[in-house]
Scaffold this active site. Structure first.
Site, PDB file in Angstrom:
ATOM      1  N   SER A 122       4.508 -25.420  33.659  1.00 55.83           N
ATOM      2  CA  SER A 122       4.593 -24.562  34.843  1.00 55.83           C
ATOM      3  C   SER A 122       3.464 -24.791  35.842  1.00 55.83           C
ATOM      4  O   SER A 122       3.598 -24.416  37.004  1.00 55.83           O
ATOM      5  CB  SER A 122       4.598 -23.091  34.420  1.00 55.83           C
ATOM      6  OG  SER A 122       5.758 -22.809  33.688  1.00 55.83           O
ATOM      7  N   ASP A 134      11.039 -17.695  30.757  1.00 60.40           N
ATOM      8  CA  ASP A 134      10.376 -18.771  30.028  1.00 60.40           C
ATOM      9  C   ASP A 134       9.897 -18.296  28.658  1.00 60.40           C
ATOM     10  O   ASP A 134      10.134 -18.954  27.643  1.00 60.40           O
ATOM     11  CB  ASP A 134       9.191 -19.245  30.878  1.00 60.40           C
ATOM     12  CG  ASP A 134       8.485 -20.443  30.273  1.00 60.40           C
ATOM     13  OD1 ASP A 134       9.150 -21.463  30.079  1.00 60.40           O
ATOM     14  OD2 ASP A 134       7.281 -20.331  29.992  1.00 60.40           O
TER      15      ASP A 134
HETATM   16 ZN   LIG Z   1       6.956 -22.336  29.373  1.00 63.32          ZN
END
Ligand SMILES: [Zn+2]
Ligand SMILES: *[C@@H]1O[C@H](CO)[C@@H](O)[C@H](O)[C@H]1NC(C)=O
Ligand SMILES: *[C@@H]1O[C@H](CO)[C@@H](O)[C@H](O)[C@H]1NC(C)=O
Ligand SMILES: *[C@@H]1O[C@H](CO)[C@@H](O)[C@H](O)[C@H]1NC(C)=O
Length: 533
Positions: free
Chosen positions: A115, A336
């Site tokens: 990320s 996520d």
């Molecule tokens: Zn992640």
């Protein structure tokens, strides 16, 4: 009813042994006219789609962390099923965006990205290394001295320089990699507070992410989690007796942030958040948890605002600036995190709330002057498939071979390539019951055991609408997103753009009503073959 008969036969061929109570074909769908009308309407929309070549006064980037395409599809069906439908036919708010592109997500040093490197790409326009924030690939992870001279600025920062108001809203901690690349330059995404850094790195001039949050770009609205990084170790958390600040420098960064501002507020709970009057507020920092916000499935609506409520407040405050605004919205550090834990229901419920926020923002803004972009930083090794009838519960089990795999065990249609869900019982994969799979904390099975499921490496989608949204087309490097958004808003390095200002709403007041257009469509000879007889 000939159509119905035909469809049922096809269904029987495909799903010989399925439980028919699970398969629901909406009645209207058996009529060819339904699909022909739907097709005609979509065709009309496509034919009448005209690029908006005006300047984006406002820009909103919605980032679904880890929201790969299988997540979008499964969230669509989940949202549709939550509303009582079979689900597949449901249309998400993001599905209505007319322009799409694919984004290549790799980091310069990693096929499977993280990320931080991806945020640097889509926020700053420059691809970077895994784990680094707001720095070009000349910077090396965890190498403080490689920071200097390699800083790259975000579109958010450039929008502020151009006089716009700017904001970040996240359901993760606001110092999390995705929002952080919009305001910081850090050789490591984990340098949340000074306690996460070595004395040598601090001595060398590197600063933690929380410090940079209040010292770099002048951000108008900061909403999310992460308050522990803002307070000294000696300061107890106001909500949890077991939690406290983590800063070693004994500085209260919220006080620092408030000290040089007018009409500014810091809040940490829903009640205080609700009393903030957007009409009288220029700056708002709301940090509702010590770390990440709670999963939407576990949120206490009396204590913490939802993503939708945060987005609404942010837009109200930011839109008071006549020069417009740039807003970054991340749901989901939690999509996520749900996937990493292989708790698909957590991830998908977050994705649904993310779409709710997109929907609310769409109601509050105009496509004439606001560019809205929805994308993900990366995907996950999350798969959605396995024989399932129409309307099968998203978290349900596959209907293949009397509900069993070739190992005589049931399996879910949601699975992970790797993750914590790998499990053997007496040498083989355990059965999964429908009710077990539908439970909130259920961990989907995976082929390979990993403590934390990994990201995926495939492309993610970019959805766009509003001024210059047509720039989002084709297969693009992820860093292109920042360039298209900067260009649309005429901010650096595209300040010399010759894009005209947005058209005022009133200019469209005399437009033809869409239903009249559909009616007139029947008169166009080329489209006549599509009309059912
Ligand atoms: Zn992640
Ligand atoms: C850290 O970065 C500096 C400056 O770019 C470089 O000279 C040094 O070799 C790097 N150190 C390591 C261990 O990579
Ligand atoms: C599954 O069950 C069938 C029928 O009872 C049996 O013939 C087959 O060997 C079983 N397969 C496995 C992998 O246990
Ligand atoms: C595993 O095997 C043992 C011994 O045969 C048996 O008692 C137990 O019930 C089995 N467990 C499962 C979940 O099949």
């Amino acid at each position: 009813m000939v159509g119905q008969h035909t469809l049922t036969t096809v269904g029987l061929i495909l799903f010989l042994s399925l439980d028919w109570t699970l398969s629901v074909i909406p009645e209207r769908e058996v009529h060819p006219s339904f699909w022909n009308n739907k097709g005609k309407q979509a065709l009309h929309s496509a034919l009448s789609l005209k690029p908006n070549v005006h300047r984006a006064k406002n820009s909103i980037l919605f980032l679904g962390d880890g929201m790969g395409i299988p997540t979008v599809t499964a969230a669509r069906i989940l949202k549709g099923q939550m509303k009582g439908g079979t689900g597949e036919e449901f249309v998400l708010a993001m599905d209505t965006f007319p322009y799409l592109a694919l984004s290549k997500t790799y980091n310069v040093d990693q096929q499977m990205p993280d990320s931080a490197g991806t945020a640097t790409a889509y926020l700053c326009g420059v691809k970077a290394r895994y784990g680094t924030l707001g720095l070009s690939a000349s910077a090396i992870r965890k190498n403080c001295s490689s920071t200097f001279g390699n800083e790259v600025n975000s579109v958010l920062h450039r929008a502020k320089m151009a006089g716009k108001s700017v904001g970040i809203v996240s359901t993760a901690r606001v110092q999390h990699a995705s929002p952080a690349a919009s305001y910081c330059h850090s050789a490591d995404r984990n340098w949340y507070s000074d306690s996460d850094m070595t004395a040598a790195d601090i001595q060398a001039g590197c600063r933690d992410i929380a410090y940079q949050l209040v010292h770099n770009t002048d951000i108008n609205v900061i909403l999310g989690g992460g308050r522990k990084y803002m307070f000294p170790k000696t300061v107890k958390d106001p909500e949890y007796a077991s939690s406290a600040g983590v800063r070693g420098d004994n500085v209260d960064l919220t006080a620092v942030w408030l000290s040089n501002k007018k009409n500014a507020k810091y809040v940490w709970n829903k009640a205080e958040f609700d009393t903030v009057d957007p009409e009288k507020t220029d700056y708002l920092m709301g940090l509702f948890e010590p770390g990440d916000c709670r999963y939407e499935l576990e949120r206490d609506s009396k204590k913490d605002p939802s993503l939708t409520e945060m987005v609404e407040k942010a837009i109200r405050i930011l839109s008071r600036n006549p020069k417009g605004y740039y807003l970054f919205v991340e749901d989901e550090g939690r999509i996520d995190h749900g996937h990493h834990a292989s708790k698909a229901k957590h991830a998908l419920t977050e994705a649904v709330e993310f779409d709710n926020a997109i929907e609310r923002a769409a109601e509050m803004t105009s496509e004439l002057d606001t560019l809205s972009v929805v994308t993900a930083d990366h995907s996950h090794v999350f798969s959605f498939g396995g024989h399932s009838a129409r309307g099968n519960r998203v978290t349900g089990i596959s209907l293949l071979m009397s509900n069993k795999g070739d190992d005589n065990k049931t399996f879910t249609t949601l699975l992970y390539g790797n993750g914590p869900g790998y499990k053997l019982v007496n040498g083989s994969r355990p059965n999964v019951a429908e009710t077990e799979a539908a439970a909130n904390g259920y961990i989907q099975q995976s082929a390979v055991l990993l403590d934390s499921e990994t990201h995926g490496s495939e492309d993610v989608a970019v959805f766009a609408k509003g001024p210059m949204a047509h720039l989002f087309h084709g297969v693009q490097e992820q860093s292109y997103i920042a360039h298209a958004m900067a260009y649309a808003a005429c901010v650096a390095p595209y300040t010399d753009c010759a894009i005209p200002e947005p058209e005022p709403e009133a200019a469209h007041a005399g437009a033809i009503h869409p239903s009249l257009v559909v009616l007139l469509l029947g008169l166009i000879p080329a489209l006549r073959p599509l009309i059912p007889v």
